[in-house]
Design an enzyme around this catalytic site. Structure first.
Site, PDB file in Angstrom:
ATOM      1  N   PHE A 186       0.539  -1.111  -0.108  1.00 36.41           N
ATOM      2  CA  PHE A 186      -0.697   0.094  -0.029  1.00 36.41           C
ATOM      3  C   PHE A 186       0.290   1.697  -0.268  1.00 36.41           C
ATOM      4  O   PHE A 186       0.254   2.343   0.701  1.00 36.41           O
ATOM      5  CB  PHE A 186      -0.711  -0.318   1.423  1.00 36.41           C
ATOM      6  N   CYS A 187       2.606   1.122  -0.772  1.00 35.36           N
ATOM      7  CA  CYS A 187       2.810   2.301  -0.552  1.00 35.36           C
ATOM      8  C   CYS A 187       3.187   2.937   0.343  1.00 35.36           C
ATOM      9  O   CYS A 187       3.121   4.318   0.854  1.00 35.36           O
ATOM     10  CB  CYS A 187       2.679   3.927  -1.979  1.00 35.36           C
TER      11      CYS A 187
END
Length: 465
Positions: free
Chosen positions: A387-388
């Site tokens: 999710f970055c």
């Protein structure tokens, strides 16, 4: 604004107001709510969009407002024609709408950008010389990575809101030499959905002579954001997470650092006067308004869509929106709690207030495999990976936060463990049926396994054809 456009906007506003009283009981109308998708097991089902934390669907109200404006579209600020002047008026009215939505101070500037990432990179570009930046390892990469020209202190993940404040206070008290400083913090985690103690962190920052920027990408779509009440110096968010997916973002806050720095982009619109010098060079006088950092032809439709979403959410009423979202959060969390194989990820604990973002892992399942089965067999769209926010997810999964990873799934076959998680996220447009189907699907997959065979293709699990 023309009479025809005024009438069209008034019609959509009236329609939104007519349904606002039912906002807590019913989801807000969004595009795609009736889209059907095929299942690998046969037949079709209405798509359950549960990836709002990445990009929320457009509100129907936003789409209608943009459609009403589209025939009047024109370039802003420099055109003498009627459509250009109308578009300029609409563009600047949108700036005022966003300032009101964020409860900005009268002296604040609202700069339109491409996204939250662009907003924070803009702020990084205008930092005064010698500025120190303090950022928790729990941040999204948009908040974690832009500060390449500053001295950065990365703070370990706290396990309570009070620990977050204490950690920041210690770091700020120890900084040497004493000079300009900036704290960057999220309002709501894009991994756990947990709300951060923004007001308390802002007070700590200011007590030590630092400024603070709030990454509100995950907060603004779910909760009211008041620059004045939170006492933050800047706030950044994206339109595409605020039900306005047309490629625009916002950086709003104090004007001084913005006015003192060179323009983020050099070009038309940012320049007020340009003249040749006798020696052959060029003298430039830059704007001191928000235009200083908005060079080029701006995304008028993207900007107007953000303003439309701000109006729609305000008219629906955040009290109703928050109450309904808490109802959905409870459904999901209670359902997942009934599955022993599921572990929900959390920094601050089960009782921490949060928005509609929940990440989890499932014993015995590769996260990519599980997400692929939800999509292919149930028509449910979620997200899997890091999710970055790689350091945060790896910390939550018990790995070393400095371990490397990819934004997508790793090369792990179905059934193999991966250092990734599954994220389900929802918001103002999510009907109860979508989260109920999700909970039911999780229980069935854990109990019975996938009904289809899957294979790894370019690092992702996909149905085997």
């Amino acid at each position: 604004m023309s009479a025809a456009l005024n009438a069209a906007v008034a019609t959509t506003t009236a329609a939104a107001a007519a349904t606002s009283d039912a906002a807590c009981a019913e989801p807000l109308p969004v595009l795609g709510r009736d889209v059907t998708v095929p299942l690998v097991t046969g037949g079709e089902v209405t798509y359950a969009a549960l990836d709002y934390a990445a990009s929320a669907p457009a509100l129907q109200r936003v789409w209608d407002d943009v459609a009403a404006y589209a025939p009047y579209y024109g370039s802003v600020h420099r055109g003498a024609g009627y459509l250009s002047q109308l578009s300029t008026d609409l563009f600047e009215q949108s700036r005022a709408t966003v300032a009101e939505f964020l409860d900005c101070r009268p002296s604040d500037q609202v700069v339109f950008t491409r996204s939250t990432t662009d907003s924070l990179n803009l702020l990084a570009a205008v930092l005064p010389a010698g500025c120190q930046v303090f950022v928790f390892e729990t941040e999204h990469h948009a908040s974690l990575l832009p500060w390449t020209n500053a001295q950065v202190t990365y703070l370990n993940a706290p396990r309570t809101p009070d620990e977050a404040v204490a950690t920041l206070e210690r770091a700020l008290a120890d900084r040497e030499p004493y000079g300009p400083a900036l704290v960057c913090v999220t309002g709501a985690s894009n991994v756990t959905g947990e709300l951060w103690p923004v007001k308390e962190l802002a007070a700590a920052a200011h007590a030590h002579g630092a400024r603070i920027v709030l990454d509100a990408a995950q907060l603004a779509p779910h909760h009211p954001v008041s620059v004045q009440d939170l006492d933050v110096d800047w706030v950044a968010f994206s339109g595409h997470k605020l039900y306005a997916p047309f490629g625009s973002g916002v950086l709003a806050g104090r004007a001084d650092w913005l006015q003192q720095a060179e323009p983020y982009l050099a070009g038309g619109g940012a320049s007020r006067k340009v003249a040749r010098r006798e020696d052959g060079g060029v003298d430039v006088e830059w704007h001191t308004t928000a235009a200083r950092h908005e060079a080029g032809s701006p995304n008028v439709i993207g900007v107007y869509s953000i303003a439309s979403a701000c109006r729609a959410l305000s008219e629906a009423g955040f009290d109703s929106l928050v109450a309904r979202e808490r109802h959905l959060i409870a459904k999901v969390r209670e359902g997942l709690a009934e599955v022993p194989a599921v572990r929900v990820l959390s920094l601050f604990g089960d009782d921490a207030p949060r928005v509609g973002v929940i990440s989890f892992v499932v014993d015995g399942w590769n996260s990519s495999h599980f997400a692929a089965a939800l999509s292919a067999e149930y028509g449910i769209g979620v997200r899997d990976g890091l999710f970055c926010a790689h350091p945060l997810v790896r910390t939550l999964l018990g790995s070393e936060p400095q371990a490397q990873g990819e934004c997508g799934a790793p090369e792990a076959a179905p059934g193999e463990r991966s250092l990734n998680a599954i994220r389900v996220s929802f918001g103002a447009g999510t009907p109860d049926e979508h989260v109920e189907r999700f909970v039911r699907a999780v229980k069935e997959l854990v109990a019975d396994g996938a009904k289809w065979q899957y294979r790894t293709e370019e690092g992702r699990c996909v149905p085997a054809v």
